[in-house]
Scaffold this motif. Structure first.
Motif, mmCIF file in Angstrom:
data_model
loop_
_atom_site.group_PDB
_atom_site.id
_atom_site.type_symbol
_atom_site.label_atom_id
_atom_site.label_comp_id
_atom_site.label_asym_id
_atom_site.label_seq_id
_atom_site.Cartn_x
_atom_site.Cartn_y
_atom_site.Cartn_z
ATOM 1 N N ASN A 87 2.817 -0.536 -2.693
ATOM 2 C CA ASN A 87 2.178 0.038 -1.514
ATOM 3 C C ASN A 87 0.678 -0.125 -1.647
ATOM 4 O O ASN A 87 0.079 0.192 -2.668
ATOM 5 C CB ASN A 87 2.568 1.523 -1.477
ATOM 6 N N GLN A 89 -1.813 1.410 -0.171
ATOM 7 C CA GLN A 89 -2.602 2.639 -0.298
ATOM 8 C C GLN A 89 -2.633 3.135 -1.746
ATOM 9 O O GLN A 89 -3.655 3.578 -2.238
ATOM 10 C CB GLN A 89 -2.028 3.754 0.591
ATOM 11 N N TYR A 90 -1.486 3.017 -2.404
ATOM 12 C CA TYR A 90 -1.412 3.436 -3.815
ATOM 13 C C TYR A 90 -2.362 2.599 -4.658
ATOM 14 O O TYR A 90 -3.151 3.116 -5.436
ATOM 15 C CB TYR A 90 0.019 3.263 -4.347
ATOM 16 N N GLN A 92 -4.877 0.911 -3.736
ATOM 17 C CA GLN A 92 -6.271 1.167 -3.386
ATOM 18 C C GLN A 92 -6.792 2.426 -4.073
ATOM 19 O O GLN A 92 -7.862 2.427 -4.674
ATOM 20 C CB GLN A 92 -6.334 1.336 -1.874
ATOM 21 N N LYS A 93 -5.957 3.482 -3.998
ATOM 22 C CA LYS A 93 -6.323 4.753 -4.609
ATOM 23 C C LYS A 93 -6.490 4.573 -6.123
ATOM 24 O O LYS A 93 -7.447 5.065 -6.715
ATOM 25 C CB LYS A 93 -5.218 5.767 -4.328
ATOM 26 N N ARG A 96 -9.633 3.019 -7.162
ATOM 27 C CA ARG A 96 -10.759 3.945 -7.055
ATOM 28 C C ARG A 96 -10.934 4.747 -8.350
ATOM 29 O O ARG A 96 -12.031 5.142 -8.712
ATOM 30 C CB ARG A 96 -10.538 4.876 -5.871
#
Lengths: 338, 615
Positions: A87, A89-90, A92-93, A96
């Protein structure tokens, strides 16, 4: 020698990852495992691992929250995520929070090896810090066993050496002091003690800092030595009895902390303080002892013994047995049986 | 007719307009000039005839009066003094001598003759000097002339006239003996006693008075009056050498004098000719004017006409192109704009000015038309886009629905657990098959990204082939020969493995796995070709033909945007997606040889991708 923590709720997968990590390099590091995020968080505060291999979807606390927490507390660590979700979003997080390795399940041993190698490269800068961390942890673990004077002196020495980092690695110095402060204050809070020492600013003079940490240490030691005398005995007995009768099961730190009615992190350190071993080591010892017994007393096959004493698989059993006893189960039986 | 029209189409409107304007203007000018010339000539001629005939009539009149007066004045001489009644006192020798002689009362003695001659001469002297001679003639042949003893020719025209009471005018003839042209008037002499005809008086007149009368009257610069007698001799002509001659011996012979008011061609010149006839003399007074005389005026008119024409011509030459350009300007502008539109630029701006000008309203309409066309095209484009998006969404929804039937995470997790157990238990085949299957499903379940690298496709294919390898134990063989340089090429996801899956289904399974699959790649021009070859049973020609035609149909449907996914991931599906992505000309081709095997080729664009990677 550095420490790797594997956090994964799926027992088979956790076991296979631990197995893979062990096969990749038993000599260069030790491996611990956690069954969920919270457990991992508790173990991190005990073991100060340099690499965390974690799943994302886990009960209690998910992998990303765990990583965020570690990141927020400034605990130096390298991360490898193993996830069933590719995923965005995962990912990306994760990026970070400084995650560089993101492996998709099924985890391939070659991929894991490669990821670990890269993580190892990143460890270099963390080595110094983890050295202080383990010194600190040893000191904390010894609270209640050594005399308050010795503990106080040792703490002062440690703080002094950390303070000396001022010129070489000011960031690490600040980080370490903050972690120590957080850890000790956490312990005080866990024990529901009065906090008589006001917190001091990070820019305080060195002697002030040393005095501050000594005060914290004194409070803890005083309480812990008092506590060891009193009511914790029956609790540790209860936990140990439980372990002795349930070693066949997959016993987790979380489960035991619940049994002892303590938080996971407090239970973890408390157990170690009481028994001198981590929970996993303790359970392992029980299982090995039982296995030895079965090897000598029965004609059961290795895989049957592994199953009876709570090892997931025969190869795992054999490896652990070999590690702790020094010989394979078959050789042990042969030698002892003669 | 059509040919003319076609011919005219070859030239621009501008040129045609110039030619048309010029032609019309010049035709107009020429017509005006010609008709003006014609009517002017006609009017002038009529005027001339009027003037000429009235002049001629008045001349005739004057001559008649002159002759009559002359005749009147002679009667006194001829009659002599009336004899006094009852007495001889006043008797004069001369008086009554002529009468007496003529009546036969007196013989013509030489004395008498002298007296009469004298009387006649006196009359001439007193009255009309232009009288050449007066001759008295007695019916018996005796005559007395004012010229005295002149021997007259026996053929003198006046000599043989009958003695009637008619006055006769003898047209001009040369006199004897002087050969002067004269006109003779023969007047009867009546007896004063019984008014019977007793003799004749011949008055020979020189033409001086006639010349006087005629000479005073002129017609035009070069026009002349000519008097012609009833017997067609010339009585008077300005050229005296012609006087007295019969008309047939003169250049005037060609003139037709039967009709007044005519234009006649005499010699090499045109003449206007008219005449009037005198009742007394029966002479015709002919007015002859060369047409040139009048043409002088006409020439002036013609010249001015030519100048006007020249001016008009110049005007037309200068103004018509300017006018044409002015008129054509909006057409040319419109033409340019239309060419722009023809080239596909619909963003043109069409200038126009409101009004009743057809071209302006055409421009306006054209502008509105292009604007409308543009919105229509945009609408259609948007509509198509929406349609396509809708279709894609529907497909997505379909796939999601299919995926939703199994909880994918449960599947992957279970497979991963199986794989983990296999790893722990050290059963590598299970570990591999479970791991690969999990990877396979994970790759297949997601359609995005639409395009992946050939490397990813081949990794996916390898996982699939490993499963198939395990499945058929030792029998099945597969090889992927793809040059490393082709690995970064991009192609539609899930285009290679389904082809191999197809080969497994139709080539490997029927032979119980005892077959091979070979995958290789090569570039061909700007294309990359991936070949999946098997040594299976192949297929009969009809089947091959059927598959080919259905692939063709799929491509056409896809190009028209009405392809509906039918079979899940067969050849047609892959072909449809490749055609949708890369256009007709790309996609799948198939070849099969019964008992020897089948080759399926995937053609995708290559060069462009390569250059993209290099940049």
């Amino acid at each position: 020698m550095y420490h790797i923590l594997v956090a994964e709720d799926e027992p088979w997968i956790r076991s296979s990852v631990v197995e893979m990590v062990s096969r990749i390099g038993v000599e260069s590091f030790t491996v611990s495992e956690a069954t969920n995020g919270e457990e991992a968080w508790a173990l991190i505060q005990e073991l100060w691992p340099t690499v965390l291999i974690t799943d994302i979807m886990m009960p209690k606390m998910d992998g990303l929250s765990l990583i965020q927490k570690i990141h927020d507390h400034g605990i130096p660590m390298n991360f490898i995520i193993i996830s069933g979700y590719d995923n965005f979003q995962y990912a990306q997080k994760a990026i970070r929070y400084g995650v560089t390795e993101y492996l998709l399940k099924p985890v391939d041993i070659e991929q894991l090896k490669e990821a670990l190698r890269r993580a190892e490269e990143g460890i270099g800068s963390l080595k110094d810090i983890s050295q202080y961390m383990s010194r600190f942890q040893q000191l904390v673990n010894a609270f209640g066993e050594v005399s308050p004077q010795t503990a106080g002196r040792k703490m002062a020495d440690l703080i002094d050496s950390v303070l000396k980092l001022k010129m070489i690695n000011p960031a690490a110095r600040l980080n370490l002091l903050r972690i120590f402060d957080w850890k000790l204050n956490g312990m005080i809070k866990e024990l529901s003690l009065e906090q008589p020492v006001p917190s001091i600013p990070a820019e305080a003079e060195d002697p002030v800092i040393v005095r501050y940490f000594n005060q914290l240490t004194d409070i803890l030691i005083l309480h812990l030595s008092k506590q060891s005398m009193t009511n914790t005995n029956h609790i540790i007995k209860k936990v140990c009895d439980y372990l002795h009768s349930h070693y066949r099961k997959d016993l987790s730190l979380t489960e035991m902390a619940q049994l002892a009615n303590m938080s996971i992190s407090y239970f973890s350190s408390w157990f170690k303080r009481c028994t001198g071993r981590t929970l996993v080591q303790y359970i392992q010892e029980i299982r090995i002892e039982k296995a030895k017994q079965l090897l000598l007393e029965t004609q059961l096959k290795n895989y049957e013994i592994a199953e009876r004493v709570g090892f997931a698989t025969q190869p795992y059993f054999i490896r652990v047995f070999k590690n702790s006893v020094g010989v394979s189960p078959n050789a042990f039986r042969k030698r002892m049986g003669q | 007719m059509n040919r003319i029209v076609r011919y005219l189409y070859r030239y621009s409107i501008k040129r045609k307009m110039i030619v048309a304007f010029l032609t019309v203007s010049l035709l107009g000018v020429v017509t005006i000039a010609l008709s003006a010339q014609h009517y002017y000539t006609k009017a002038t001629t009529k005027d001339f005839f009027n003037i000429a005939s009235s002049s001629s009539a008045s001349l005739n009149n004057q001559i008649d009066r002159y002759f009559k007066q002359l005749i009147q004045s002679t009667s006194a001489v001829i009659a002599g003094p009336l004899p006094s009644v009852g007495g001889r006192l006043s008797a004069n020798n001369e008086a009554g001598m002529i009468q007496a002689w003529l009546m036969g009362k007196e013989p013509l003695t030489s004395t008498n003759k002298l007296i009469i001659e004298d009387t006649l001469r006196r009359y001439i002297a007193i009255n009309y000097s232009e009288i050449e001679s007066l001759i008295l003639l007695k019916p018996d042949g005796e005559l007395v002339s004012s010229n005295g003893r002149v021997e007259y020719r026996p053929d003198e025209p006046w000599l043989h006239l009958p003695f009637t009471d008619k006055q006769v005018v003898i047209p001009t003839y040369p006199s004897y003996p002087y050969q002067i042209p004269i006109v003779s008037l023969a007047v009867p002499v009546f007896s004063i006693e019984d008014t019977s005809i007793i003799g004749r008086l011949v008055i020979n007149l020189s033409l001086s008075e006639l010349k006087e009368i005629m000479g005073k009257t002129k017609i035009g610069e070069t026009g002349t009056f000519v008097i012609v007698s009833a017997s067609d001799t010339i009585v008077y002509h300005p050229d005296s050498s012609l006087v007295g001659k019969p008309i047939s011996q003169t250049p005037l012979n060609d003139i037709n004098l039967n009709e007044p008011d005519t234009v006649q061609d005499v010699g090499s010149l045109d003449y206007l000719i008219t005449f009037t006839r005198s009742d007394f003399t029966e002479w015709r007074n002919v007015a002859v004017v060369p047409l040139q005389e009048m043409a002088a005026g006409l020439n002036l008119a013609t010249q001015s006409m030519l100048i006007v024409m020249l001016f008009l011509f110049l005007f037309v030459i200068l103004v018509v192109p300017i006018l044409t350009r002015f008129l054509m300007q909006p057409v040319v502008r419109l033409k340019k704009v239309i060419h722009e539109v023809e080239r596909g630029n619909l963003d043109v701006r069409v200038e126009f000015h409101p009004g009743k000008d057809e071209l302006q309203s055409l421009s306006r309409s054209f502008g509105q038309m292009t604007a409308r066309l543009k919105t229509l095209i945009d609408d259609v484009y948007r509509y198509q886009l929406r349609e396509m998006q809708l279709e894609v969404r529907q497909k997505d929804a379909m796939i999601k629905a299919l995926q939703g039937q199994i909880n994918p995470h449960f599947l992957y997790n279970t497979l991963d657990i199986i794989r983990s157990i296999a790893y722990m238990e050290e059963v590598p085949r299970i570990e591999k098959i479970a791991g690969n299957l999990a990877s396979f499903f994970r790759y297949t379940a997601k359609l995005d990204p639409l395009e992946v690298t050939l490397r990813e496709e081949i990794e996916h294919l390898s996982k699939y082939l490993e499963i198939i390898d395990i499945r058929f134990m030792q029998n099945f063989q597969s090889k992927v020969y793809v040059n490393e340089k082709f690995m970064p090429a991009r192609l539609v996801k899930l285009s290679l493995q389904p082809i191999v899956e197809n080969a497994v289904k139709y080539a490997v399974e029927p032979k119980n796995g005892n077959a091979s699959i070979l995958v290789n790649a090569f570039d061909e021009g700007d294309d990359l070709v991936l070949e999946v070859a098997d040594n299976g049973p192949g297929m009969p020609a009809e089947k091959l033909e059927f598959i080919r035609s259905s692939l063709l149909e799929v491509a056409e449907q896809q190009a028209e945007g009405r392809y509906a996914a039918r079979d899940s991931l067969g050849l047609a599906n892959v072909h449809a997606r490749l055609v949708l992505q890369y256009g007709i000309g790309y996609g799948i081709t198939i070849d099969s040889f019964p008992e020897r095997g089948t080759v399926v080729s995937i053609r995708i664009p290559y060069k462009k991708v390569k250059s993209d990677n290099e940049s």
